[in-house]
Every structure is written in structure tokens, then in C-alpha cells.
Design a protein around this motif. Structure first.
Motif, PDB file in Angstrom:
ATOM      1  N   THR A 150       0.849  -1.188   0.000  1.00 50.45           N
ATOM      2  CA  THR A 150       0.000   0.000   0.000  1.00 50.45           C
ATOM      3  C   THR A 150       0.884   1.237   0.000  1.00 50.45           C
ATOM      4  N   LEU A 151       0.538   2.204  -0.842  1.00 52.75           N
ATOM      5  CA  LEU A 151       1.191   3.503  -0.863  1.00 52.75           C
ATOM      6  C   LEU A 151       0.099   4.562  -0.746  1.00 52.75           C
ATOM      7  N   ILE A 152       0.274   5.459   0.214  1.00 47.97           N
ATOM      8  CA  ILE A 152      -0.649   6.568   0.421  1.00 47.97           C
ATOM      9  C   ILE A 152       0.160   7.841   0.223  1.00 47.97           C
ATOM     10  N   THR A 153      -0.296   8.745  -0.666  1.00 51.36           N
ATOM     11  CA  THR A 153       0.448   9.977  -0.909  1.00 51.36           C
ATOM     12  C   THR A 153      -0.459  11.199  -0.879  1.00 51.36           C
ATOM     13  N   ALA A 154       0.160  12.336  -0.600  1.00 52.49           N
ATOM     14  CA  ALA A 154      -0.473  13.644  -0.749  1.00 52.49           C
ATOM     15  C   ALA A 154       0.531  14.512  -1.489  1.00 52.49           C
ATOM     16  N   GLY A 155       0.047  15.274  -2.448  1.00 55.92           N
ATOM     17  CA  GLY A 155       0.947  16.092  -3.238  1.00 55.92           C
ATOM     18  C   GLY A 155       0.556  17.546  -3.248  1.00 55.92           C
ATOM     19  N   ASN A 156       1.538  18.394  -3.566  1.00 50.00           N
ATOM     20  CA  ASN A 156       1.253  19.814  -3.638  1.00 50.00           C
ATOM     21  C   ASN A 156       0.618  20.196  -4.983  1.00 50.00           C
ATOM     22  N   ASN A 157       0.179  19.185  -5.721  1.00 52.45           N
ATOM     23  CA  ASN A 157      -0.592  19.421  -6.938  1.00 52.45           C
ATOM     24  C   ASN A 157      -2.093  19.279  -6.672  1.00 52.45           C
ATOM     25  N   GLY A 158      -2.458  19.072  -5.398  1.00 55.08           N
ATOM     26  CA  GLY A 158      -3.869  18.989  -5.036  1.00 55.08           C
ATOM     27  C   GLY A 158      -4.439  17.593  -5.017  1.00 55.08           C
ATOM     28  N   PHE A 159      -3.600  16.566  -5.212  1.00 56.00           N
ATOM     29  CA  PHE A 159      -4.071  15.183  -5.250  1.00 56.00           C
ATOM     30  C   PHE A 159      -3.625  14.410  -4.019  1.00 56.00           C
ATOM     31  N   THR A 160      -4.457  13.503  -3.572  1.00 46.66           N
ATOM     32  CA  THR A 160      -4.070  12.468  -2.613  1.00 46.66           C
ATOM     33  C   THR A 160      -4.410  11.136  -3.263  1.00 46.66           C
ATOM     34  N   THR A 161      -3.545  10.145  -3.070  1.00 50.14           N
ATOM     35  CA  THR A 161      -3.808   8.833  -3.671  1.00 50.14           C
ATOM     36  C   THR A 161      -3.702   7.734  -2.628  1.00 50.14           C
ATOM     37  N   TYR A 162      -4.457   6.696  -2.875  1.00 44.39           N
ATOM     38  CA  TYR A 162      -4.398   5.454  -2.112  1.00 44.39           C
ATOM     39  C   TYR A 162      -4.206   4.370  -3.159  1.00 44.39           C
ATOM     40  N   GLU A 163      -3.008   3.767  -3.159  1.00 47.20           N
ATOM     41  CA  GLU A 163      -2.638   2.785  -4.175  1.00 47.20           C
ATOM     42  C   GLU A 163      -2.341   1.448  -3.514  1.00 47.20           C
ATOM     43  N   VAL A 164      -2.731   0.370  -4.160  1.00 43.28           N
ATOM     44  CA  VAL A 164      -2.481  -0.976  -3.644  1.00 43.28           C
ATOM     45  C   VAL A 164      -1.873  -1.817  -4.752  1.00 43.28           C
ATOM     46  N   GLY A 165      -1.124  -2.838  -4.355  1.00 45.58           N
ATOM     47  CA  GLY A 165      -0.514  -3.695  -5.358  1.00 45.58           C
ATOM     48  C   GLY A 165       0.286  -4.806  -4.742  1.00 45.58           C
ATOM     49  N   ARG A 166       1.278  -5.255  -5.512  1.00 48.17           N
ATOM     50  CA  ARG A 166       2.096  -6.395  -5.114  1.00 48.17           C
ATOM     51  C   ARG A 166       3.569  -6.041  -5.221  1.00 48.17           C
ATOM     52  N   VAL A 167       4.304  -6.526  -4.240  1.00 49.51           N
ATOM     53  CA  VAL A 167       5.754  -6.395  -4.270  1.00 49.51           C
ATOM     54  C   VAL A 167       6.324  -7.776  -4.561  1.00 49.51           C
ATOM     55  N   SER A 168       7.307  -7.820  -5.441  1.00 47.72           N
ATOM     56  CA  SER A 168       8.033  -9.049  -5.729  1.00 47.72           C
ATOM     57  C   SER A 168       9.515  -8.696  -5.756  1.00 47.72           C
ATOM     58  N   SER A 169      10.329  -9.604  -6.135  1.00 48.85           N
ATOM     59  CA  SER A 169      11.768  -9.364  -6.151  1.00 48.85           C
ATOM     60  C   SER A 169      12.098  -8.200  -7.085  1.00 48.85           C
ATOM     61  N   ASN A 170      12.531  -7.086  -6.512  1.00 46.43           N
ATOM     62  CA  ASN A 170      12.959  -5.901  -7.253  1.00 46.43           C
ATOM     63  C   ASN A 170      11.887  -5.274  -8.134  1.00 46.43           C
ATOM     64  N   LYS A 171      10.622  -5.501  -7.803  1.00 53.08           N
ATOM     65  CA  LYS A 171       9.541  -4.885  -8.574  1.00 53.08           C
ATOM     66  C   LYS A 171       8.346  -4.635  -7.663  1.00 53.08           C
ATOM     67  N   LEU A 172       7.733  -3.467  -7.826  1.00 46.07           N
ATOM     68  CA  LEU A 172       6.538  -3.089  -7.083  1.00 46.07           C
ATOM     69  C   LEU A 172       5.566  -2.474  -8.080  1.00 46.07           C
ATOM     70  N   VAL A 173       4.368  -3.066  -8.181  1.00 43.07           N
ATOM     71  CA  VAL A 173       3.336  -2.548  -9.075  1.00 43.07           C
ATOM     72  C   VAL A 173       2.134  -2.169  -8.226  1.00 43.07           C
ATOM     73  N   LEU A 174       1.723  -0.903  -8.336  1.00 43.47           N
ATOM     74  CA  LEU A 174       0.604  -0.366  -7.556  1.00 43.47           C
ATOM     75  C   LEU A 174      -0.456   0.180  -8.505  1.00 43.47           C
ATOM     76  N   VAL A 175      -1.721   0.010  -8.143  1.00 40.77           N
ATOM     77  CA  VAL A 175      -2.810   0.588  -8.915  1.00 40.77           C
ATOM     78  C   VAL A 175      -3.664   1.454  -7.997  1.00 40.77           C
ATOM     79  N   LEU A 176      -4.309   2.413  -8.588  1.00 39.54           N
ATOM     80  CA  LEU A 176      -5.126   3.358  -7.836  1.00 39.54           C
ATOM     81  C   LEU A 176      -6.351   2.674  -7.248  1.00 39.54           C
ATOM     82  N   LYS A 177      -6.525   2.851  -5.961  1.00 36.50           N
ATOM     83  CA  LYS A 177      -7.717   2.366  -5.269  1.00 36.50           C
ATOM     84  C   LYS A 177      -8.680   3.519  -5.029  1.00 36.50           C
ATOM     85  N   ASP A 178      -8.126   4.706  -4.717  1.00 30.68           N
ATOM     86  CA  ASP A 178      -8.953   5.886  -4.488  1.00 30.68           C
ATOM     87  C   ASP A 178      -8.097   7.131  -4.704  1.00 30.68           C
ATOM     88  N   ILE A 179      -8.744   8.222  -5.069  1.00 35.49           N
ATOM     89  CA  ILE A 179      -8.038   9.484  -5.281  1.00 35.49           C
ATOM     90  C   ILE A 179      -8.892  10.617  -4.739  1.00 35.49           C
TER      91      ILE A 179
END
Length: 179
Positions: free
Chosen positions: A96-125
Motif C-alpha cells: 500500500t502507498l498513500i500519498t499527498a501532493g502539492n498538486n492537489g491530489f491524494t492517492t491510495y494505491e495498492v498492489g504487489r511487491v516481488s523481487s525488485n519490482k513493485l506494481v501499484l494501482v489506484l484504489k482511491d483518489i
């Protein structure tokens, strides 16, 4: 230097975040970031990404990693945007990655971590009501560590107008790990 010289913590990551050890550190790209989008000119940018252990909240008993990114124009050195947030994983590789940016967006992203790779998709914005950007409808963020020194981040998205389905690549950054 865009961030303070505060020493990064080196304590051991908890079991569930050990699978993210490869992404922890300070990563920097002076000019290899590229922006692509049908409605904006293609441009080059620099970015600094810092991912480090955050203090553990005893009440939640979950260890997060602090996530911060700062981007600037390669040609003018003008500031583009900041993202601040938290990254964590569970023992099964769900991330899970949760971010807030100074561009006016907040994101909640979920995904999978594997060896040397992390893929996240948007769950909510979330977004401020007076943002001038097109509404982002979907997003996929991929981190790939190529070796001990190099990592890449690819951000693909869909807005209210482009594309009709799937994703279009929006940014790609190749980082070098800083010591």
C-alpha cells in the motif's frame, strides 16, 4: 540539495517490509525523467525520491516507510511538484502507498511487491475542488530495480479524456541510488 542532510535511519525493517529493502534509500535523477501526455508537450525533468523507515506507531503496530518525491524542470530548474506519503507491505506481498501532493491530489494505491519490482494501482483518489488538471480516473505506478545502482519508476494513467480504456504512459524516471 533539495532535502535536508538528516541521516537516514538504518534500523532493521520489520518482517513484512523486508521485501521492500531494495527500494529503501535516496534515489536521484538529474534529467532522465520524461513526461508524456497527449495534451502537454513532452518534457524532461529531474526528481529525487527518498524512501526510508518511518517511526512505528505503537497503536497501529504497523511499520511504514516514509515516501517523498520532489520533481523539477530539467531546463528551467522550476519546481514541478512534491509527493509525501507512506509505503508498507504485508507478509503475503500486498503493498500500500498513500500519498499527498502539492498538486492537489491524494492517492491510495495498492498492489504487489516481488523481487525488485513493485506494481501499484489506484484504489482511491482525492483532489482539491479548484484543481485545473483533468480528473485522473485510474493510475498504475511501477518501480523496477535494475541493479544495485539503478531503479526506474513508470507512471501510467487514464484521465477523463485520455485514453478511453487502459492506461497511457505519463512519466518514466530512471534513478541512480545515492550514497
Amino acid at each position: 540539495m533539495l532535502f535536508s542532510k538528516k541521516r537516514m535511519q538504518t534500523t532493521e525493517l520489520k518482517d513484512y517490509n523486508r521485501q521492500l529493502e531494495w527500494i529503501v534509500g535516496k534515489w536521484r535523477s538529474e534529467f532522465s525523467g520524461k513526461v508524456f501526455w497527449p495534451t502537454v508537450p513532452t518534457m524532461t525533468f529531474g526528481e529525487e525520491l527518498i524512501i526510508q523507515e518511518a517511526p512505528m506507531a505503537k497503536s497501529a503496530n504497523v511499520q511504514f516507510l516514509n515516501f517523498s518525491a520532489r520533481a523539477w524542470s530539467h531546463s528551467t530548474k522550476d519546481h514541478f511538484h512534491d509527493e509525501w506519503g507512506f509505503l508498507t507491505a504485508d507478509l503475503t506481498g500486498n503493498a500500500t502507498l498513500i500519498t499527498a501532493g502539492n498538486n492537489g491530489f491524494t492517492t491510495y494505491e495498492v498492489g504487489r511487491v516481488s523481487s525488485n519490482k513493485l506494481v501499484l494501482v489506484l484504489k482511491d483518489i482525492g483532489r482539491i475542488s479548484f484543481s485545473r488538471d483533468l480528473p485522473v480516473e485510474d493510475l498504475r505506478r511501477t518501480f523496477i530495480r535494475h541493479d544495485d545502482r539503478y531503479m526506474e519508476q513508470i507512471l501510467e494513467m487514464r484521465t477523463a479524456t485520455h485514453p478511453k480504456s487502459g492506461y497511457l504512459e505519463h512519466t518514466r524516471v530512471a534513478y541512480t541510488k545515492m550514497k
